[in-house]
Design a protein around this motif. Structure first.
Motif, short mmCIF file in Angstrom:
data_model
loop_
_atom_site.label_atom_id
_atom_site.label_comp_id
_atom_site.label_asym_id
_atom_site.label_seq_id
_atom_site.Cartn_x
_atom_site.Cartn_y
_atom_site.Cartn_z
N ARG A 14 0.85 -1.19 0.00
CA ARG A 14 0.00 0.00 0.00
C ARG A 14 0.89 1.25 0.00
O ARG A 14 1.84 1.36 0.78
N ALA A 15 0.57 2.17 -0.86
CA ALA A 15 1.37 3.40 -1.00
C ALA A 15 1.40 4.21 0.29
O ALA A 15 2.42 4.81 0.63
N GLY A 16 0.28 4.26 1.00
CA GLY A 16 0.23 5.02 2.26
C GLY A 16 1.22 4.50 3.28
O GLY A 16 1.87 5.27 3.99
N GLU A 17 1.35 3.18 3.37
CA GLU A 17 2.32 2.57 4.29
C GLU A 17 3.74 2.94 3.88
O GLU A 17 4.59 3.20 4.73
N ALA A 18 3.98 2.92 2.58
CA ALA A 18 5.33 3.28 2.08
C ALA A 18 5.66 4.73 2.41
O ALA A 18 6.78 5.03 2.86
N ASP A 33 5.40 1.69 -9.04
CA ASP A 33 4.66 1.29 -10.23
C ASP A 33 3.71 2.45 -10.52
O ASP A 33 3.26 3.14 -9.59
N TYR A 34 3.42 2.69 -11.78
CA TYR A 34 2.45 3.74 -12.07
C TYR A 34 1.09 3.37 -11.52
O TYR A 34 0.42 4.19 -10.91
N MET A 35 0.70 2.12 -11.70
CA MET A 35 -0.62 1.65 -11.24
C MET A 35 -0.46 0.98 -9.88
O MET A 35 0.03 -0.15 -9.79
N MET A 36 -0.84 1.70 -8.81
CA MET A 36 -0.75 1.16 -7.46
C MET A 36 -2.10 1.37 -6.76
O MET A 36 -2.84 2.28 -7.13
N PRO A 37 -2.39 0.56 -5.72
CA PRO A 37 -3.60 0.81 -4.94
C PRO A 37 -3.48 2.15 -4.20
O PRO A 37 -2.37 2.60 -3.91
N GLU A 38 -4.54 2.79 -3.91
CA GLU A 38 -4.64 4.05 -3.17
C GLU A 38 -4.26 5.26 -4.01
O GLU A 38 -4.98 6.24 -4.04
N MET A 39 -3.12 5.22 -4.66
CA MET A 39 -2.66 6.36 -5.47
C MET A 39 -1.71 5.84 -6.53
O MET A 39 -1.06 4.82 -6.34
N ASP A 40 -1.61 6.56 -7.64
CA ASP A 40 -0.68 6.12 -8.68
C ASP A 40 0.74 6.54 -8.33
O ASP A 40 0.98 7.29 -7.37
N GLY A 41 1.71 6.07 -9.11
CA GLY A 41 3.12 6.34 -8.84
C GLY A 41 3.48 7.81 -8.90
O GLY A 41 4.36 8.27 -8.18
N ILE A 42 2.80 8.57 -9.76
CA ILE A 42 3.08 10.00 -9.86
C ILE A 42 2.61 10.72 -8.60
O ILE A 42 3.34 11.54 -8.03
N THR A 43 1.40 10.42 -8.15
CA THR A 43 0.88 11.03 -6.92
C THR A 43 1.76 10.66 -5.73
O THR A 43 2.09 11.51 -4.89
N PHE A 44 2.16 9.40 -5.66
CA PHE A 44 3.06 8.97 -4.59
C PHE A 44 4.34 9.80 -4.61
O PHE A 44 4.79 10.30 -3.58
#
Length: 184
Positions: A14-18, A33-44
């Motif tokens: 999960r991107a939030g945990e990262a 990855d561009y396609m991730m749960p919660e948010m895409d790689g750019i938003t992350f």
């Protein structure tokens, strides 16, 4: 899992945990990855770059898309490099080595800059100590002259203090005004 020297990969689902981990820890490189749960790689990456001290950490984005607009947007948000799916393990290793070498060089540069800043500060402190000793010497010489001519010593002391006050009123720093005091 790919091994790269003594690097230890830390993975998240999960991107939030990262992002939370990145807030408390220092990463040498981030792969998204561009396609991730919660948010895409750019938003992350946008959120990651806002964290203190994370602006220079290399970020590699994996994407299945060849869309140039997506890549341009990613570059402007702080993505440093791309890999297209399916990922070639040799290419991944080469890019990770390059990004880690870049990060190591950045860290060495930051350490060197801090060392130079510390040396400059210490040199400034030494200059202040020398100026203080010079002032003490001048005061001692003035006191010695006072025994011979008290009016001259008092005049020199007054003029020296006036020069310092004028310097301060003109906007000089304390250090600069101190030099005026010494020069008088």
């Amino acid at each position: 899992v790919i091994k790269l020297g003594d690097c230890r990969p830390i993975t998240f689902t999960r991107a939030g945990e990262a992002l939370e981990w990145c807030t408390l820890n220092e990463a040498d490189m981030v792969i998204v990855d561009y396609m991730m749960p919660e948010m895409d790689g750019i938003t992350f990456t946008e959120r990651f770059r806002l964290l203190p001290g994370k602006s220079e950490v290399p970020v590699l984005m994996v994407t299945g898309s060849n869309d140039r607009e997506l890549r341009y947007r990613a570059l402007t948000t702080g993505i440093n490099d791309f890999l297209t799916k399916p990922v070639d393990s040799l290419e991944l290793m080469a890019r990770m080595k390059n990004m880690l070498a870049l990060r190591t060089s950045q860290k060495h540069l930051l350490q060197r800059a801090q060392l130079l800043a510390d040396e400059a500060f210490n040199s400034g402190q030494a200059a202040l100590e020398i100026a203080a000793r010079e002032r003490e010497t001048l005061i001692c010489l003035g006191l010695a002259a006072e025994r011979r001519d008290p009016e001259t010593h008092e005049h020199i002391t007054r003029m020296s203090n006036y020069a310092q006050l004028i310097g301060l009123r003109m906007g000089l720093s304390e250090q600069q005004a101190e030099l005026l005091l010494l020069a008088s």
